[in-house]
Write an enzyme that holds these catalytic residues in place. Structure first.
Site: not given
Ligand code: SDX
Length: 393
Positions: A270, A327
């Protein structure tokens, strides 16, 4: 008032992001709606009471709550022309594509009779959207399976009526299961609002230009559709189905850890919660209640529970603060109830509409209605002379 923090008045110049509706502390896993913890609201209130709180700032008295329920019930029907609007779509259209269309089309039905400068008109807009979204959502599902639309049944609860419109047919009675009714109501509560997420920011930006509120909601629906946001519940189930069996989980865990692999574990992580999502705690309990009530032992749920166990114990996930989010569990509950995967984000949009419209209404507070106009960091070309084509080298 008991402010959680004070800010520099100069901050007010970005009025569109100042709000009194929801407070999130991502490091400590805190989510408050108008000061009330989400766990208390999910445990003791229903979705319409939470909706009243989000919209008007205070919990209703019993009389206000009763009147509000009756008012919402009186607006659950949609205009017959909207029903015809559905028939312009292909039956296999993605329900979110249809929802973008029909919610925006509501703007055409209320445009000339809607004066957004009038607070009563704004309140009625909120009631109409809260009342009609379940009807429109259920119509998306019925249209996709070629069954007749079911009219709202105003003797049922908000969530009971939704289940009836989704699964009843004119041929035989449909009895609402109270465990599923409560599970759906909790899912609606847990998705109702979430501060300035991507789709809510979209609605506030559209609202800041004075756009029609139904068009603003259509913009929010479009933004929510993405798999990184509201589309994650659908993407999560698709991922669980692709994994298929528990023995294939390590292969996907390795992909998730590989920084060169764009694969993300859907339903994990998140942007704000760098600790556990407080909604996920409630959703997890509801998930296990529903699986127990329906006596489900489908392999998909075994994969989900094993993935959760690994994620909560694996050092990479702990270091990257990748916990199951709201989710992850909502997709499992909806799947268990029999709602098709393609409808999952529609459920999210249905629930989030009250949050979006609460933020829309908040924009009308004095000093808030300023056009959102973010500035950019320009990294393009510096100025250069224009040479006519015949002189260009
Ligand atoms: C919602 O904003 C809100 O409030 C949204 C929400 C709401 O109620 O409105 O809460 C609803 O959208 C919840 C999130 C649902 N999305 C997912 O489940 C999709 C999978 N999650 C990722 O896409 C990701 O976690 C995000 C987009 C949700 C958050 O991404 P961030 O915080 O911007 O983190 P990032 O993409 O910059 O990643 C940071 C690190 C990275 O590793 P490094 O480059 O630092 O080594 O964490 C890793 C990423 O690779 N990472 C993941 C991951 N999410 C982040 N690695 C594997 N699987 C994941 N899901």
């Amino acid at each position: 008032k008991n402010k959680l923090f004070t800010f520099d008045p100069g901050f007010m110049s970005t009025a569109s992001c100042v709000s009194e509706i929801t407070y999130i502390d991502g490091d400590n896993g805190i989510l408050l709606h108008r000061g009330y913890p989400i766990a208390d609201l999910a445990k003791h209130a229903d979705y319409l009471e939470v909706s009243y709180l989000l919209l008007f700032g205070e919990r209703p008295t019993l009389e206000q709550y009763t009147d509000f329920i009756q008012l919402v019930k009186r607006h659950t029907l949609v205009h017959e022309q909207i029903s015809r609007f559905f028939h312009g779509f292909r039956r296999d259209s993605h329900p979110m594509a249809i929802m973008c269309g029909v919610s925006g089309a509501l703007a055409a039905f209320y445009h000339d009779s809607l004066d957004i400068s009038d607070e009563e008109h704004r309140d009625m807009t909120a009631v109409r959207l809260l009342a009609k979204m379940p009807t429109l959502a259920a119509m998306c599902y019925k249209y996709s399976i070629g069954q007749p639309f079911m009219f709202p049944q105003n003797h049922l609860s908000y969530s009971g009526n939704f289940l009836h419109m989704m699964f009843a047919t004119p041929c035989e009675p449909y009895i609402v299961n109270p465990v599923l009714e409560r599970a759906i109501d909790k899912i609606f509560i847990l998705h109702a609002d979430h501060e300035q997420n991507a789709s809510t920011s979209t609605v506030r930006t559209a609202a800041s230009s004075g756009a029609n509120p139904f068009a603003c909601i259509a913009a929010g629906i479009a933004s929510l559709w993405g798999p990184a946001h509201g589309g994650a519940n659908e993407a999560c189930i698709n991922m669980l189905e692709e994994i298929g069996t528990v023995d294939r989980i390590p292969e996907y865990i390795a992909k998730a850890k590989d920084r060169n692999d764009p694969f993300r574990l859907m339903g994990f992580g998140h942007r704000v919660y760098k600790n556990y999502d407080p909604r996920a705690k409630v959703m997890r309990q509801t998930c296990h209640e529903v699986l127990k009530e329906l006596n489900i032992d489908h392999p998909l749920f075994e994969v989900a529970m094993e993935l959760e166990r690994i994620a909560l114990s694996d050092q990479y996930f702990i270091d990257h603060k990748l916990y199951p989010n709201v989710d992850f569990y909502s997709g499992i509950i909806l799947k268990a109830i029999g709602i098709p995967t393609s409808m999952f984000t529609v459920m999210f949009a249905l629930a989030r509409t009250v949050g979006w419209i609460s933020h829309w209404r908040e924009m009308f507070k004095p000093g808030n209605m300023k056009i959102v106009r973010p500035r950019q960091l320009y990294i393009g070309q510096t100025e250069r002379p224009f040479m006519p084509m015949d002189k260009k080298k």
